[in-house]
Design an enzyme around this catalytic site. Structure first.
Site, PDB file in Angstrom:
ATOM      1  N   SER A 147    -104.154  10.344 -75.577  1.00  0.00           N
ATOM      2  CA  SER A 147    -105.344   9.882 -76.086  1.00  0.00           C
ATOM      3  C   SER A 147    -105.577   8.553 -75.286  1.00  0.00           C
ATOM      4  O   SER A 147    -105.745   8.393 -73.987  1.00  0.00           O
ATOM      5  CB  SER A 147    -105.317   9.856 -77.601  1.00  0.00           C
ATOM      6  OG  SER A 147    -106.727   9.425 -78.025  1.00  0.00           O
ATOM      7  N   ASP A 200    -106.403   5.679 -61.501  1.00  0.00           N
ATOM      8  CA  ASP A 200    -107.669   5.966 -60.616  1.00  0.00           C
ATOM      9  C   ASP A 200    -108.026   4.832 -59.899  1.00  0.00           C
ATOM     10  O   ASP A 200    -109.064   4.930 -58.704  1.00  0.00           O
ATOM     11  CB  ASP A 200    -108.859   6.219 -61.628  1.00  0.00           C
ATOM     12  CG  ASP A 200    -108.670   7.722 -61.926  1.00  0.00           C
ATOM     13  OD1 ASP A 200    -107.867   8.514 -61.683  1.00  0.00           O
ATOM     14  OD2 ASP A 200    -109.568   8.026 -62.942  1.00  0.00           O
ATOM     15  N   LYS A 246    -104.835  14.912 -73.952  1.00  0.00           N
ATOM     16  CA  LYS A 246    -105.975  14.740 -75.104  1.00  0.00           C
ATOM     17  C   LYS A 246    -107.010  13.959 -74.659  1.00  0.00           C
ATOM     18  O   LYS A 246    -106.926  12.882 -74.423  1.00  0.00           O
ATOM     19  CB  LYS A 246    -105.362  14.134 -76.613  1.00  0.00           C
ATOM     20  CG  LYS A 246    -106.331  14.176 -77.715  1.00  0.00           C
ATOM     21  CD  LYS A 246    -105.696  13.423 -78.845  1.00  0.00           C
ATOM     22  CE  LYS A 246    -106.814  13.475 -80.038  1.00  0.00           C
ATOM     23  NZ  LYS A 246    -107.939  12.514 -79.748  1.00  0.00           N
TER      24      LYS A 246
END
Length: 555
Positions: A295, A306, A320
């Site tokens: 999460s 990223d 998740k």
């Protein structure tokens, strides 16, 4: 070319007719769904009433309806759950990390409940309660045979209220008078230096103030001379999305997208961006994660990956990528319902399990590799969606020997550490404390009259082979050889205590240190001989390799 009036009228009529028909269909569909909901609610209410009237034994309507609601929600996903009024305080504690109590983790070790970990700076530790203190009474209530959850409820209560605790420590019965306080569990239970220039922060949760704790730790480590940083998200189950965004903001500039939430209704669609000046956008950063990082942990790790801001080390995260919203219900109940999915800066969603497909097929289905899509990081590196966050550098999980599992799970390591603590009021500092040969021999002697057993990997392989061989028509011909092999590989406990003593010593060291230095000490001790930490340090020692990883350049 101009359209003539007749054609215009026909087209307008057709369009009006289409929209009227579409509206009528939409209205009918909506009404059909509302009718289905109302009908089934009426059936459910009638069923409960009739059961209460006619069932042969007395029933508890609250319990029955709660079970029914939970079973219904279980059909959706594991994160959509019903929270009745009596559980709302526990739910608030999970979200905020705060509750009224004495500040101690309790659990079962054999019969009854005992203190597993008193948290630093809170009433239990301040009053002198210690690990392995067996709980006998809370106020006037005998808790020696009560469940851990029942004992926990008795210890909790409003701030500034007194509670008396009676415990058994070794052979002594001790009484402690405590005053409950607001307990705010730390999101950063430990931070420190791995070497003269490398800082380390353990982030265990994402409750309220997680980002402030990480910020404070980072600032302090930099003041101590840290020029590189390890952020440890292993075993972190996640929590508040807002805290994840703030933590990413510590390392990347203001105005950058961190995560989007996209769902069925408009008010859950939102883009979260960094809003502050970062603390340090250049410090070399390694983030640790594993299969229990979920999460919010995955948002932090994924966003930093990223933006090519950190090298990720460890194992693939949980996967998740679902967002939950808490919705109030009548009678102070609540429902935590999945309302959206997370999408991190590259555009990928990290959800690993397709629950819609799982419902259709009746078994848990992960998103297949063939349907995973490729995305690009800021520097052009390829990353995939649909299966959690994959590390840049994988370190396989260490497999402890069966004897080590047996000694830990059977509480033998725990009990020996407790006995050692009773005999020695103090030990050397964490860096200097080691399990000496003499101490290890004491542990082996301690085990001599204790029961423990286990199945070795080789024994398990032989069991599987024997099971298959017994089904073969020629088993009688090889039976003697199989039985002879079985006798030869029966494990020798004494030899295993020698062969696997290094990992057993590590378990002993961490458990003993926890008696004197509590949670912080146990975490610090666990970093020694940690293969994931060693990989991080190796990367810091080869900055060119870190640069190549982050820019997708080959050596």
């Amino acid at each position: 070319m101009k359209m003539n009036k007749t054609k215009t009228k026909i087209l307008l009529g057709a369009l009006i007719g289409f929209f009227l028909l579409a509206g009528s269909v939409a209205f009918t569909v909506k009404n059909d769904k509302l009718f289905a909901i109302a009908k089934n609610i009426d059936i459910f209410a009638t069923l409960v009433r009739e059961l209460d009237s006619y069932y042969v034994d007395e029933i508890d309507p609250d319990e029955l309806v709660t079970v029914g609601i939970q079973a219904m929600l279980d059909e959706l996903d594991p994160y959509t759950e019903y929270i009745p009024e009596e559980e709302s305080e526990d739910f608030r504690m999970m979200t905020t990390g705060e509750y009224g109590g004495v500040g101690a983790l309790i659990g079962a070790r054999g019969e009854g409940s005992m203190i597993i970990m008193p948290y630093t700076g809170f009433p239990a530790q301040n009053a002198g309660l210690r690990i392995a203190d067996k709980l006998l009474k809370v106020d006037t209530v005998d808790v020696s045979q009560k469940s851990t959850s029942d004992v926990s409820e008795l210890l909790k209560g409003p701030e500034n209220t007194p509670v008396k605790v009676s415990v058994l420590r070794d052979t002594d019965t001790l009484e402690f008078e405590l005053v409950r306080k607001k307990i705010s569990l730390k999101n950063v239970p430990y931070y420190g230096k791995l070497d003269a220039s490398t800082g380390y922060i353990k982030l265990s949760d994402f409750t309220t103030n997680a980002s402030a704790e990480v910020r404070n730790a980072l600032v302090d480590l930099k003041a101590q001379g840290a020029e590189k940083l390890v952020l440890d998200l292993r075993d972190n189950p996640g929590g508040l999305l807002s805290e994840a965004v703030e933590i990413v903001n510590l390392f990347i500039p203001k105005g950058k997208e961190v995560v989007k939430t996209i769902g069925k209704i408009e008010n859950v669609n939102r883009t979260y961006k960094t809003s502050k000046t970062p603390v340090d956008k250049n410090i070399p950063l390694v983030v640790l994660l594993n299969e229990r990082s979920a999460s919010a942990s995955e948002i932090v790790a994924g966003a930093l990956q990223d933006y090519d801001r950190a090298v990720l080390v460890g194992r693939k995260s949980f996967g998740k990528g679902l967002v939950q919203t808490t919705i109030p219900l009548t009678y102070n109940a609540q429902v935590k319902v999945t309302t959206a999915k997370y999408y991190i800066p590259s555009g990928r969603c990290i959800q690993a399990i397709d629950y819609a497909l799982s419902r259709e097929e009746g078994e848990i289905r992960s998103i297949p590799d063939s349907l995973r899509q490729a995305f690009k990081t800021q520097n052009g590196r390829t990353v995939l969606d649909g299966a959690g966050i994959e590390p840049d550098e994988t370190v396989e999980a260490y497999r402890y020997a069966p004897i080590t599992y047996s000694l830990v799970a059977g509480n033998h390591v725990f009990d020996f550490a407790t006995q050692y603590f009773y005999s020695k009021p103090a030990v050397a500092n964490i860096e200097e404390f080691e399990v000496s040969d003499e101490l290890y021999e004491d542990f082996v002697s301690f085990l001599s009259d204790r029961e423990y057993d286990y199945t070795t990997y080789l024994e398990k392989s032989l069991e599987d082979m024997k099971e298959l061989a017994e089904q073969a028509p020629y088993y009688s011909e090889i039976k003697e050889q199989v039985e002879a092999l079985e006798k030869r590989i029966i494990h020798n406990k004494e030899q295993d205590l020698i062969s696997y003593q290094q990992e057993i010593r590590k378990a002993l060291r961490e458990e003993i240190i926890s008696r004197y230095y509590f949670q912080e000490g146990m975490i610090q001790a666990s970093l020694q001989n940690d293969s994931v930490i060693e990989k991080a340090m190796e990367l810091f020692s080869t900055p060119d390799k870190m640069g190549q990883i982050l820019t997708a350049k080959s050596e």
